[in-house]
Structures are given as C-alpha cells and as structure tokens.
Design an enzyme around this catalytic site. Structure first.
Site, PDB file in Angstrom:
ATOM      1  N   GLU A 178      -7.657  -7.096  50.173  1.00  0.00           N
ATOM      2  CA  GLU A 178      -6.189  -7.150  50.130  1.00  0.00           C
ATOM      3  C   GLU A 178      -5.744  -7.426  48.702  1.00  0.00           C
ATOM      4  O   GLU A 178      -5.989  -8.506  48.167  1.00  0.00           O
ATOM      5  CB  GLU A 178      -5.697  -8.263  51.074  1.00  0.00           C
ATOM      6  CG  GLU A 178      -4.195  -8.460  51.026  1.00  0.00           C
ATOM      7  CD  GLU A 178      -3.742  -9.704  51.815  1.00  0.00           C
ATOM      8  OE1 GLU A 178      -4.416 -10.099  52.789  1.00  0.00           O
ATOM      9  OE2 GLU A 178      -2.707 -10.277  51.431  1.00  0.00           O
ATOM     10  N   THR A 197       1.159  -9.223  50.417  1.00  0.00           N
ATOM     11  CA  THR A 197       2.458  -9.734  49.946  1.00  0.00           C
ATOM     12  C   THR A 197       3.528  -8.642  50.010  1.00  0.00           C
ATOM     13  O   THR A 197       4.402  -8.553  49.141  1.00  0.00           O
ATOM     14  CB  THR A 197       2.384 -10.331  48.515  1.00  0.00           C
ATOM     15  OG1 THR A 197       1.098 -10.926  48.303  1.00  0.00           O
ATOM     16  CG2 THR A 197       3.424 -11.410  48.311  1.00  0.00           C
ATOM     17  N   ARG A 257       1.662  -9.031  43.495  1.00  0.00           N
ATOM     18  CA  ARG A 257       2.278 -10.180  42.828  1.00  0.00           C
ATOM     19  C   ARG A 257       2.258 -10.075  41.327  1.00  0.00           C
ATOM     20  O   ARG A 257       2.732 -10.980  40.642  1.00  0.00           O
ATOM     21  CB  ARG A 257       1.532 -11.462  43.208  1.00  0.00           C
ATOM     22  CG  ARG A 257       1.788 -11.859  44.610  1.00  0.00           C
ATOM     23  CD  ARG A 257       1.113 -13.161  44.913  1.00  0.00           C
ATOM     24  NE  ARG A 257       0.801 -13.193  46.306  1.00  0.00           N
ATOM     25  CZ  ARG A 257       0.027 -14.080  46.889  1.00  0.00           C
ATOM     26  NH1 ARG A 257      -0.523 -15.028  46.171  1.00  0.00           N
ATOM     27  NH2 ARG A 257      -0.198 -14.027  48.169  1.00  0.00           N
ATOM     28  N   LYS A 281      -1.572 -12.095  60.920  1.00  0.00           N
ATOM     29  CA  LYS A 281      -2.039 -13.034  59.901  1.00  0.00           C
ATOM     30  C   LYS A 281      -1.412 -14.382  60.270  1.00  0.00           C
ATOM     31  O   LYS A 281      -0.216 -14.452  60.558  1.00  0.00           O
ATOM     32  CB  LYS A 281      -1.528 -12.555  58.547  1.00  0.00           C
ATOM     33  CG  LYS A 281      -1.674 -13.541  57.403  1.00  0.00           C
ATOM     34  CD  LYS A 281      -1.343 -12.846  56.081  1.00  0.00           C
ATOM     35  CE  LYS A 281      -1.260 -13.836  54.943  1.00  0.00           C
ATOM     36  NZ  LYS A 281      -1.400 -13.222  53.617  1.00  0.00           N
TER      37      LYS A 281
END
Ligand code: 3PG
Length: 213
Positions: free
Chosen positions: A46, A74, A50, A134
């Site tokens: 993943e 994210t 960011r 998640k």
C-alpha cells in the site's frame, strides 16, 4: 455466497500476513522498496498518497515491479481514486469512508478497502455491501480486544487492522478469526527507505512474511 467487494479485495489481503504501508518520495525509491518487499515475501504493497511524489512512485512500481500488487492508500477523494487507477493501482485503501468516496469506488475497476473504527461505521459499510474493512487506527481505537468484541455480533466482517501494529503485537491480531492480515509501516522504516537500504527492508519483510496466527 461471496459478495462482489469481498471477492475483489480478498486476494490482496490473503497473499501474506502483512500488507506493508509505505511512504515514498520518488519512483526510484518506490521501485527499490517494492522489489525488496516482494523478494521478502510481501507482494501486496500500500503506497500512501501522502507525498507529492507518491503517485509517480506508485506508477513506477506498477510498471517496473510486476510481481508487486500495488495499491494506493490514504485515498480521500474521487479524484485521488481515479488518479490512482490511472497510475496502475490494483486496489485502494482509505482511512475512513464517505458517501461520495464510496459512490466513486462503485464506478472504478479496482476494489476498495474502506476504514472503520466503530460499530456504527462498520454497520454503515456493511449496508453498503462491504465485508472486508481496514480497522483504523487499530491500536488507539481498541486493538485486539475491540476486534474480539466485534466478532460475535458482526460475524461476517473481517478486518485488516492498521495503525500501531508491529512485529511485537501482530500475532495477537492475526490469531483472531476476524483478522485476515495486518497492515503496518514497520517493514519499511523511513530511514531505510531514504538510505535505499533494500537489504534491511527485505530482511524485515521476510520476518513479517513468516508471521502466523
Ligand atoms: C497509516 O496509515 O499510517 C498506517 O496506519 C500505518 O500505521 P503504522 O505506522 O502505525 O504502522
């Protein structure tokens, strides 16, 4: 019967006990890191969106490291989700969920792993058809004890706890019947990524890949 969301996301969650959550700045970093993680036995990766270079790094991994199953993490908006698909992401991960993000994901060709941290958030996603979530941020939100408590009432949902998971506590999560895998950044420490210390990351990945319930 396996629902459509579960069937699409589950292969990414069952390839190994750990999904590395990585933060990279450049394509070169992304490629080196992904190769090390795959070599260590962690094919699902993943890449968090960011940094300004995250999308380009994801794209480079998708093109140059075919054995990596690279996803975007994210993901907060439809635009990020669409850009990630265009960059070659195979799956998406979000820290939570909004109606507009879920609507966007219905139109995309790759699966989403949405985040939840409370029973109501899980129920909302369950209503929307999601059975694989998640659990974020796993440690601060209640850790293994919280997941254990959700087991009986929310029997058909399984989780990838992420946030505060480490080599020391991963087994405690993995031993729970409603945990498929854990997510964590400990396999790709920032200093090792900056230094290009791929041997160290491969060793950390091997250690993580050997974890079991
Ligand atoms: C994140 O999205 O930052 C992940 O939850 C990683 O958390 P960790 O750094 O505690 O593994």
């Amino acid at each position: 019967m396996t629902d459509i969301h579960t069937a699409r996301i589950e292969p990414f969650l069952t390839a190994a006990p750990v999904v590395p959550v990585v933060t990279v700045e450049t394509p070169t970093q992304g490629i080196g890191l992904a190769r090390a993680l795959v070599a260590g036995g962690l094919p699902s990766v993943e890449v968090t969106l960011r940094t300004s270079g995250a999308m380009k790094a994801l794209e480079a991994i998708a093109h140059e490291v075919p054995k990596a199953r690279v996803g975007a993490g994210t993901v907060m908006s439809r635009m990020q989700a669409e850009d990630a698909v265009a960059a070659g992401a195979k799956f998406l991960v979000s820290p939570g969920a909004t109606d507009s993000l879920l609507a966007a994901c219905e139109d995309l060709p790759i699966p989403m792993l949405p985040g939840a941290a409370t029973a109501s958030e899980i129920m909302r996603l369950h209503e929307a058809g999601y059975r694989r979530l998640k659990f974020f941020p796993a440690g601060p939100a209640g850790g293994p004890a919280m997941l254990k408590a959700w087991g009986p009432p929310i029997a058909d949902v399984k989780f990838c706890p992420t946030g505060g998971v480490s080599l020391d506590n991963a087994t405690e999560y993995l031993s729970l019947p409603n945990v498929l895998c854990v997510g964590g950044s400990w396999v790709a420490p920032g200093d090792a990524v900056s230094a290009g210390d791929w041997a160290r990351i491969e060793a950390l990945a091997k250690q993580a890949a050997a974890l079991s319930a």
